[in-house]
Enzyme design. Structure first.
Site, short mmCIF file in Angstrom:
data_model
loop_
_atom_site.label_atom_id
_atom_site.label_comp_id
_atom_site.label_asym_id
_atom_site.label_seq_id
_atom_site.Cartn_x
_atom_site.Cartn_y
_atom_site.Cartn_z
N HIS A 1 3.16 -9.00 8.39
CA HIS A 1 1.82 -9.25 7.82
C HIS A 1 1.59 -10.76 7.71
O HIS A 1 0.53 -11.26 8.06
CB HIS A 1 1.71 -8.66 6.41
N LYS B 1 -1.10 7.47 0.86
CA LYS B 1 0.26 6.96 0.66
C LYS B 1 0.54 6.82 -0.83
O LYS B 1 -0.32 6.41 -1.58
CB LYS B 1 0.40 5.58 1.31
N ARG C 1 1.29 -3.27 16.72
CA ARG C 1 2.71 -3.38 17.02
C ARG C 1 3.08 -2.54 18.24
O ARG C 1 3.49 -3.04 19.25
CB ARG C 1 3.56 -2.92 15.83
N SER D 1 6.00 -1.96 6.32
CA SER D 1 6.35 -1.82 4.90
C SER D 1 7.26 -0.61 4.70
O SER D 1 8.17 -0.64 3.88
CB SER D 1 5.09 -1.65 4.07
P1 ADP Z 1 -2.66 0.20 6.49
O1 ADP Z 1 -2.28 1.20 5.46
O2 ADP Z 1 -4.13 -0.16 6.47
O3 ADP Z 1 -2.17 0.48 7.89
P2 ADP Z 1 -0.63 -1.85 6.40
O4 ADP Z 1 -0.30 -2.74 5.26
O5 ADP Z 1 0.42 -0.87 6.82
O6 ADP Z 1 -1.98 -1.15 5.99
O7 ADP Z 1 -1.02 -2.72 7.66
C1 ADP Z 1 -2.13 -3.58 7.65
C2 ADP Z 1 -2.35 -4.11 9.06
O8 ADP Z 1 -1.26 -4.95 9.42
C3 ADP Z 1 -2.44 -3.03 10.13
O9 ADP Z 1 -3.39 -3.41 11.12
C4 ADP Z 1 -1.05 -3.03 10.74
O10 ADP Z 1 -1.05 -2.58 12.08
C5 ADP Z 1 -0.73 -4.53 10.66
N1 ADP Z 1 0.72 -4.78 10.66
C6 ADP Z 1 1.65 -4.24 9.85
N2 ADP Z 1 2.88 -4.69 10.17
C7 ADP Z 1 2.72 -5.54 11.22
C8 ADP Z 1 3.62 -6.32 12.03
N3 ADP Z 1 4.94 -6.27 11.85
N4 ADP Z 1 3.08 -7.07 13.03
C9 ADP Z 1 1.75 -7.08 13.23
N5 ADP Z 1 0.85 -6.36 12.52
C10 ADP Z 1 1.33 -5.60 11.53
#
Ligand code: ADP
Length: 188
Positions: A16, A40, A89, A127
């Protein structure tokens, strides 16, 4: 141009953070917006996630952190933002992200979703992976900002292993138990 980076961030990872830093170089202002995803069960309450992100992004003057309960496009309109920033990803992200981008386009024609491809070293990182490792007592210092790692260890009441593993010692994504990856539908 103002960009919104919406997500659960439960907790923020180095993946992130990489998207945030790159977004801050591309846009005048980036607003990270923490949403409560009803699909979630969170590890950290929204307020704590906001604090974790703030502590991890103090070096970014054009970054703001906020939370919102509602549609992402509603928040974007409120803040006069015309970009939604998301990260990609793996192929499994793509299907969900594309559906969400199309849905948001039907709600707000003038707001564009822009995807940043993950940096190679973060392509496995989510996460959920962090929580799985921590739940079984493994180290997460190499996956999240330092202050967040401390919160996670406190949360699971586990003692961190003194040093993070080298890249060669890292588990492959196949070996890491995954609960919600491919991810459940995030809120629009
Ligand atoms: P959500 O529940 O909206 O998916 P997340 O916190 O899991 O929220 O992810 C928010 C955004 O960050 C999403 O677009 C996800 O694909 C992106 N993201 C999460 N981890 C990574 C990573 N390692 N590299 C690039 N983008 C990421």
């Amino acid at each position: 141009m103002i960009a919104i980076y919406p997500g659960s961030f439960d907790p923020i990872t180095l993946g992130h953070l990489d998207v945030i830093e790159r977004g801050c170089r591309l846009f005048e202002q980036v607003i990270v917006v923490v949403f409560q995803n009803p699909n979630k069960k969170p590890l950290f309450p929204v307020q704590q996630r906001i604090e974790q992100i703030r502590r991890s992004t103090q070096h970014l003057p054009n970054l703001e952190v906020d939370s919102f309960d509602g549609l992402t496009v509603t928040y974007a309109r409120m803040r006069q933002a015309n970009v939604l920033l998301r990260g990609l990803r793996v192929v499994s992200d793509f299907e969900m992200e594309l559906q969400m981008a199309h849905t948001n386009k039907t709600l707000a024609e003038d707001i564009e979703t822009i995807f940043l491809a993950t940096s190679t070293e973060h392509s496995f990182l989510s996460s959920s992976v962090v929580k799985e490792i921590a739940r079984f007592g493994g180290p997460v210092d190499h996956l999240v900002p330092q202050a967040v790692a401390i919160d996670i260890y406190q949360c699971y009441a586990k003692t961190p292993i003194a040093s993070a593993p080298t890249a060669a010692e890292l588990p492959s994504p196949m070996e890491v138990p995954r609960t919600d990856h491919p991810k459940e539908t995030p809120p629009v």
